[in-house]
Design an enzyme around this catalytic site. Structure first.
Site, PDB file in Angstrom:
ATOM      1  N   ILE A  60      43.751  45.067  38.291  1.00 20.49           N
ATOM      2  CA  ILE A  60      43.012  46.395  38.490  1.00 20.49           C
ATOM      3  C   ILE A  60      41.804  45.994  39.399  1.00 20.49           C
ATOM      4  CG2 ILE A  60      41.901  46.000  36.383  1.00 20.49           C
ATOM      5  CD1 ILE A  60      41.912  49.267  36.190  1.00 20.49           C
ATOM      6  N   ALA A  61      41.695  46.976  40.574  1.00 23.00           N
ATOM      7  CA  ALA A  61      40.440  46.667  41.479  1.00 23.00           C
ATOM      8  C   ALA A  61      40.096  48.281  41.943  1.00 23.00           C
ATOM      9  CB  ALA A  61      40.829  45.840  42.453  1.00 23.00           C
ATOM     10  N   GLU A  94      44.316  39.123  31.285  1.00 26.64           N
ATOM     11  CA  GLU A  94      43.407  38.140  31.465  1.00 26.64           C
ATOM     12  C   GLU A  94      42.208  38.469  32.343  1.00 26.64           C
ATOM     13  OE1 GLU A  94      46.728  37.171  31.973  1.00 26.64           O
ATOM     14  OE2 GLU A  94      47.098  36.274  30.356  1.00 26.64           O
ATOM     15  N   TYR A 106      37.002  47.082  29.739  1.00 24.82           N
ATOM     16  CA  TYR A 106      38.351  46.948  28.878  1.00 24.82           C
ATOM     17  C   TYR A 106      37.619  47.365  27.487  1.00 24.82           C
ATOM     18  CZ  TYR A 106      40.173  44.767  32.856  1.00 24.82           C
ATOM     19  OH  TYR A 106      40.794  44.130  34.106  1.00 24.82           O
TER      20      TYR A 106
HETATM   21  N1  COA Z   1      28.492  46.802  34.700  1.00 26.29           N
HETATM   22  C1  COA Z   1      28.635  47.150  33.538  1.00 26.29           C
HETATM   23  N2  COA Z   1      29.787  47.937  32.932  1.00 26.29           N
HETATM   24  C2  COA Z   1      30.602  48.555  33.934  1.00 26.29           C
HETATM   25  C3  COA Z   1      30.578  48.058  35.282  1.00 26.29           C
HETATM   26  C4  COA Z   1      29.376  47.414  35.895  1.00 26.29           C
HETATM   27  N3  COA Z   1      29.388  47.000  37.039  1.00 26.29           N
HETATM   28  N4  COA Z   1      31.699  48.661  35.925  1.00 26.29           N
HETATM   29  C5  COA Z   1      32.387  49.306  34.928  1.00 26.29           C
HETATM   30  N5  COA Z   1      31.869  49.159  33.815  1.00 26.29           N
HETATM   31  C6  COA Z   1      32.138  49.695  32.563  1.00 26.29           C
HETATM   32  C7  COA Z   1      31.170  50.837  32.001  1.00 26.29           C
HETATM   33  O1  COA Z   1      31.195  50.898  30.565  1.00 26.29           O
HETATM   34  C8  COA Z   1      31.879  51.966  32.848  1.00 26.29           C
HETATM   35  O2  COA Z   1      31.276  53.159  31.873  1.00 26.29           O
HETATM   36  P1  COA Z   1      30.108  53.993  32.462  1.00 26.29           P
HETATM   37  O3  COA Z   1      30.196  54.183  34.058  1.00 26.29           O
HETATM   38  O4  COA Z   1      30.157  55.433  31.690  1.00 26.29           O
HETATM   39  O5  COA Z   1      28.873  53.274  31.964  1.00 26.29           O
HETATM   40  C9  COA Z   1      33.419  51.928  32.696  1.00 26.29           C
HETATM   41  O6  COA Z   1      33.368  50.474  32.788  1.00 26.29           O
HETATM   42  C10 COA Z   1      34.241  52.332  33.443  1.00 26.29           C
HETATM   43  O7  COA Z   1      33.911  52.488  34.767  1.00 26.29           O
HETATM   44  P2  COA Z   1      34.654  52.967  35.778  1.00 26.29           P
HETATM   45  O8  COA Z   1      33.903  53.504  37.007  1.00 26.29           O
HETATM   46  O9  COA Z   1      36.033  53.623  35.629  1.00 26.29           O
HETATM   47  O10 COA Z   1      34.971  51.690  36.676  1.00 26.29           O
HETATM   48  P3  COA Z   1      35.036  51.097  38.052  1.00 26.29           P
HETATM   49  O11 COA Z   1      36.069  52.144  38.952  1.00 26.29           O
HETATM   50  O12 COA Z   1      33.845  50.909  38.808  1.00 26.29           O
HETATM   51  O13 COA Z   1      36.113  49.796  38.238  1.00 26.29           O
HETATM   52  C11 COA Z   1      36.359  47.512  38.215  1.00 26.29           C
HETATM   53  C12 COA Z   1      35.653  48.643  37.408  1.00 26.29           C
HETATM   54  C13 COA Z   1      35.810  46.428  37.186  1.00 26.29           C
HETATM   55  C14 COA Z   1      37.926  47.465  38.225  1.00 26.29           C
HETATM   56  C15 COA Z   1      35.683  47.364  39.529  1.00 26.29           C
HETATM   57  O14 COA Z   1      34.141  46.832  39.458  1.00 26.29           O
HETATM   58  C16 COA Z   1      36.302  45.935  40.343  1.00 26.29           C
HETATM   59  O15 COA Z   1      37.206  46.370  40.974  1.00 26.29           O
HETATM   60  N6  COA Z   1      35.765  44.843  40.181  1.00 26.29           N
HETATM   61  C17 COA Z   1      36.363  43.908  41.146  1.00 26.29           C
HETATM   62  C18 COA Z   1      37.891  43.419  40.659  1.00 26.29           C
HETATM   63  C19 COA Z   1      37.917  43.055  39.096  1.00 26.29           C
HETATM   64  O16 COA Z   1      37.109  42.372  38.817  1.00 26.29           O
HETATM   65  N7  COA Z   1      39.120  43.565  38.642  1.00 26.29           N
HETATM   66  C20 COA Z   1      39.134  43.274  37.292  1.00 26.29           C
HETATM   67  C21 COA Z   1      39.881  41.968  37.381  1.00 26.29           C
HETATM   68  S1  COA Z   1      40.367  41.392  35.576  1.00 26.29           S
END
Ligand code: COA
Length: 138
Positions: A60-61, A94, A106
């Site tokens: 997921i990214a 994981e 998550y």
């Molecule tokens: N710090 C803290 N909490 C975070 C966060 C951050 N940087 N990013 C997301 N969250 C949590 C929060 O609870 C958030 O809710 P809120 O915005 O109401 O506080 C919730 O997740 C949902 O966030 P969302 O906007 O749907 O997430 P995103 O679209 O920004 O994507 C990832 C989150 C992790 C997929 C993104 O940061 C990413 O692509 N990271 C790099 C790839 C990665 O690590 N993938 C997971 C591999 S296991």
């Protein structure tokens, strides 16, 4: 596929190769979803593969400029809907022990930490936290 590969390389220190991504996208027992804007640009993607009644989230990214807009949350919700339609009992994944944003994501979407896999990741070497989401009885 090319857009997914670009985001994959931007998001992960150990990105999947295009061959692995192609295998993931064409796997017969897989659900793969992308968040796409109205000009056809991929903003994020997620997917799981399943065996019997268990799904494993492989990836997921969300691309950096589009984070914190609920895209990953929407993808996880859509994966849960797909898992329900396939009568899966649980989804597992994981996550790197240091990946606090992903773990927060998550937890917010109902995943529970259930274990730790020592040195699961290489490049860089790191433990994985194992998390699961259980289907609610209807
Ligand atoms: N710090 C803290 N909490 C975070 C966060 C951050 N940087 N990013 C997301 N969250 C949590 C929060 O609870 C958030 O809710 P809120 O915005 O109401 O506080 C919730 O997740 C949902 O966030 P969302 O906007 O749907 O997430 P995103 O679209 O920004 O994507 C990832 C989150 C992790 C997929 C993104 O940061 C990413 O692509 N990271 C790099 C790839 C990665 O690590 N993938 C997971 C591999 S296991």
């Amino acid at each position: 596929m090319e857009q997914v590969a670009v985001i994959e390389r931007r998001c992960f220190p150990d990105p999947w190769s295009e061959n692995l991504l192609r295998e993931m996208l064409t796997h017969p027992r897989a659900v793969n979803l992308a968040a796409i804007d109205d000009r056809g640009h991929v903003l994020g993607y997620a997917g799981f593969q399943w065996v019997l009644d268990e799904g494993d989230i492989q990836n997921i990214a969300v691309d950096t400029p589009f984070r914190r807009q609920g895209i990953a949350g929407a993808l996880l919700t859509a994966l849960a809907t797909a898992a329900r339609e396939k009568h899966l009992r649980l989804l597992t994944l994981e996550v790197r022990a240091s990946n606090a944003p992903a773990q927060a994501l998550y937890l917010k979407y109902g995943y529970t930490p259930v274990g730790r896999r020592k040195n699961y990741y290489i490049r860089p070497r790191e433990d994985a936290i194992l998390m699961t989401w259980k289907m609610k009885e209807e």
